[in-house]
Design a protein around this motif. Structure first.
Motif, PDB file in Angstrom:
ATOM      1  N   SER A  56       0.817  -1.207   0.218  1.00 48.57           N
ATOM      2  CA  SER A  56      -0.046  -0.171  -0.098  1.00 48.57           C
ATOM      3  C   SER A  56       0.849   1.574  -0.062  1.00 48.57           C
ATOM      4  O   SER A  56       1.976   0.740   0.594  1.00 48.57           O
ATOM      5  CB  SER A  56      -0.854   0.595   0.820  1.00 48.57           C
ATOM      6  N   SER A  57       0.287   2.213  -1.077  1.00 48.90           N
ATOM      7  CA  SER A  57       1.483   3.586  -1.107  1.00 48.90           C
ATOM      8  C   SER A  57       0.831   4.252  -0.247  1.00 48.90           C
ATOM      9  O   SER A  57      -0.242   4.535  -0.986  1.00 48.90           O
ATOM     10  CB  SER A  57       1.436   3.722  -2.716  1.00 48.90           C
ATOM     11  N   SER A  58       1.357   5.310   0.106  1.00 51.32           N
ATOM     12  CA  SER A  58       0.814   6.570   0.852  1.00 51.32           C
ATOM     13  C   SER A  58       1.008   7.633  -0.217  1.00 51.32           C
ATOM     14  O   SER A  58       1.320   7.859  -1.052  1.00 51.32           O
ATOM     15  CB  SER A  58       1.241   7.261   1.814  1.00 51.32           C
ATOM     16  N   ALA A  59       0.133   8.449   0.085  1.00 55.08           N
ATOM     17  CA  ALA A  59       0.193   9.904  -1.008  1.00 55.08           C
ATOM     18  C   ALA A  59       1.440  10.156  -1.343  1.00 55.08           C
ATOM     19  O   ALA A  59       1.706  10.662  -0.581  1.00 55.08           O
ATOM     20  CB  ALA A  59      -1.317  10.535  -0.435  1.00 55.08           C
ATOM     21  N   ASN A  60       1.393  10.945  -2.665  1.00 54.29           N
ATOM     22  CA  ASN A  60       2.561  11.526  -2.588  1.00 54.29           C
ATOM     23  C   ASN A  60       2.465  13.002  -2.268  1.00 54.29           C
ATOM     24  O   ASN A  60       1.906  13.635  -2.368  1.00 54.29           O
ATOM     25  CB  ASN A  60       2.774  11.810  -4.327  1.00 54.29           C
ATOM     26  N   ILE A  61       3.598  13.518  -1.790  1.00 49.38           N
ATOM     27  CA  ILE A  61       3.304  14.861  -0.857  1.00 49.38           C
ATOM     28  C   ILE A  61       5.622  15.692  -1.365  1.00 49.38           C
ATOM     29  O   ILE A  61       5.763  14.778  -1.933  1.00 49.38           O
ATOM     30  CB  ILE A  61       3.764  14.772   0.787  1.00 49.38           C
ATOM     31  N   PRO A  62       5.200  16.743  -1.615  1.00 50.59           N
ATOM     32  CA  PRO A  62       6.241  17.548  -1.698  1.00 50.59           C
ATOM     33  C   PRO A  62       7.853  17.717  -0.576  1.00 50.59           C
ATOM     34  O   PRO A  62       7.395  17.140  -0.340  1.00 50.59           O
ATOM     35  CB  PRO A  62       5.609  18.998  -1.988  1.00 50.59           C
ATOM     36  N   VAL A  63       9.302  17.382  -1.385  1.00 48.72           N
ATOM     37  CA  VAL A  63      10.031  17.071  -0.469  1.00 48.72           C
ATOM     38  C   VAL A  63      10.335  18.782  -1.063  1.00 48.72           C
ATOM     39  O   VAL A  63      11.144  19.079  -1.706  1.00 48.72           O
ATOM     40  CB  VAL A  63      10.854  16.396  -1.377  1.00 48.72           C
ATOM     41  N   THR A  64      10.234  19.395  -0.111  1.00 43.46           N
ATOM     42  CA  THR A  64      11.159  21.227  -0.323  1.00 43.46           C
ATOM     43  C   THR A  64      12.285  21.097   0.365  1.00 43.46           C
ATOM     44  O   THR A  64      12.704  21.915   0.765  1.00 43.46           O
ATOM     45  CB  THR A  64       9.777  22.085   0.288  1.00 43.46           C
ATOM     46  N   SER A  65      13.250  20.291   0.886  1.00 46.63           N
ATOM     47  CA  SER A  65      14.061  20.123   1.838  1.00 46.63           C
ATOM     48  C   SER A  65      14.744  18.963   1.465  1.00 46.63           C
ATOM     49  O   SER A  65      14.475  17.979   1.812  1.00 46.63           O
ATOM     50  CB  SER A  65      13.912  20.384   2.855  1.00 46.63           C
ATOM     51  N   GLY A  66      16.399  19.049   1.759  1.00 47.56           N
ATOM     52  CA  GLY A  66      16.865  17.706   2.441  1.00 47.56           C
ATOM     53  C   GLY A  66      18.348  17.767   0.520  1.00 47.56           C
ATOM     54  O   GLY A  66      17.546  18.048   0.232  1.00 47.56           O
ATOM     55  N   VAL A  67      19.098  17.080   1.320  1.00 46.98           N
ATOM     56  CA  VAL A  67      20.209  17.079  -0.093  1.00 46.98           C
ATOM     57  C   VAL A  67      19.759  15.607  -0.575  1.00 46.98           C
ATOM     58  O   VAL A  67      19.645  14.584   0.539  1.00 46.98           O
ATOM     59  CB  VAL A  67      21.778  17.015   0.554  1.00 46.98           C
ATOM     60  N   PRO A  68      19.858  15.711  -1.505  1.00 42.64           N
ATOM     61  CA  PRO A  68      19.553  14.477  -2.531  1.00 42.64           C
ATOM     62  C   PRO A  68      20.297  13.445  -2.719  1.00 42.64           C
ATOM     63  O   PRO A  68      21.393  13.762  -2.734  1.00 42.64           O
ATOM     64  CB  PRO A  68      19.364  14.987  -4.226  1.00 42.64           C
ATOM     65  N   GLN A  69      19.592  11.844  -1.757  1.00 44.92           N
ATOM     66  CA  GLN A  69      21.233  11.189  -1.153  1.00 44.92           C
ATOM     67  C   GLN A  69      21.192  10.522  -2.980  1.00 44.92           C
ATOM     68  O   GLN A  69      20.136  10.266  -3.698  1.00 44.92           O
ATOM     69  CB  GLN A  69      20.136   9.961  -0.572  1.00 44.92           C
ATOM     70  N   GLY A  70      22.697  10.178  -2.376  1.00 49.74           N
ATOM     71  CA  GLY A  70      23.088   8.907  -4.065  1.00 49.74           C
ATOM     72  C   GLY A  70      23.288  10.710  -5.057  1.00 49.74           C
ATOM     73  O   GLY A  70      23.807   9.647  -6.995  1.00 49.74           O
ATOM     74  N   SER A  71      23.049  11.939  -5.440  1.00 46.65           N
ATOM     75  CA  SER A  71      23.476  13.089  -6.511  1.00 46.65           C
ATOM     76  C   SER A  71      24.611  12.792  -6.331  1.00 46.65           C
ATOM     77  O   SER A  71      25.439  12.859  -4.977  1.00 46.65           O
ATOM     78  CB  SER A  71      22.334  13.469  -6.488  1.00 46.65           C
ATOM     79  N   VAL A  72      25.695  13.081  -7.714  1.00 48.82           N
ATOM     80  CA  VAL A  72      26.780  13.485  -7.874  1.00 48.82           C
ATOM     81  C   VAL A  72      26.683  15.197  -6.835  1.00 48.82           C
ATOM     82  O   VAL A  72      27.516  15.696  -6.075  1.00 48.82           O
ATOM     83  CB  VAL A  72      26.776  13.980  -8.884  1.00 48.82           C
ATOM     84  N   LEU A  73      25.187  15.942  -6.914  1.00 51.91           N
ATOM     85  CA  LEU A  73      25.330  17.360  -6.191  1.00 51.91           C
ATOM     86  C   LEU A  73      25.735  16.729  -3.992  1.00 51.91           C
ATOM     87  O   LEU A  73      26.158  18.321  -3.525  1.00 51.91           O
ATOM     88  CB  LEU A  73      24.414  18.096  -6.370  1.00 51.91           C
TER      89      LEU A  73
END
Length: 131
Positions: A96-113
């Protein structure tokens, strides 16, 4: 990271995600400093901070503005802003999946940046601690 290194943006004692530096070089410097102080009969105070969740709290809008202050602007800044914009997350539990919510903070994990953004935030924290 080249931009940050060339413009001395990063805190000098920051070792993570930097060329020729690592957690091992940080540990070696710390042990050396403590040993030097012991030989001189000086006290060494150590404050250990856990930043493990600190970067989940980095607001994307603030990060983009900080990057502008560090000279990362124009197309590069727009690209980073685009990377961070309109990110969504949900949770999947037992099919079961929850509704999508916006991500407005945090450093993207696994990204080059991610490491760059991590070090730039640590530089800001370090400057605040020196005040």
């Amino acid at each position: 990271m080249t931009h940050a290194e060339q413009h001395n943006i990063l805190y000098p004692l920051q070792h993570g995600f930097r060329p020729c530096r690592s957690s091992e070089t940080q540990l070696l410097e710390t042990v050396n400093d403590v040993a030097d102080n012991m030989q001189l009969g000086l006290q060494t105070d150590v404050c250990v901070l856990d930043f493990s969740k600190a970067f989940d709290k980095v607001g994307h809008k603030r990060l983009v503005e900080k990057l502008k202050m560090y000279g990362i602007d124009g197309e590069t800044n727009a690209w980073i802003k685009d990377l961070l914009s309109d990110r969504m997350q949900s949770v999947l539990v037992e099919g079961s999946s929850s509704a999508n919510i916006p991500v407005t903070s945090g450093v993207p994990q696994g990204s080059v940046l991610g490491p760059c953004q991590h070090d730039e935030r640590l530089a800001e924290y370090s400057k605040d601690c020196q005040k």
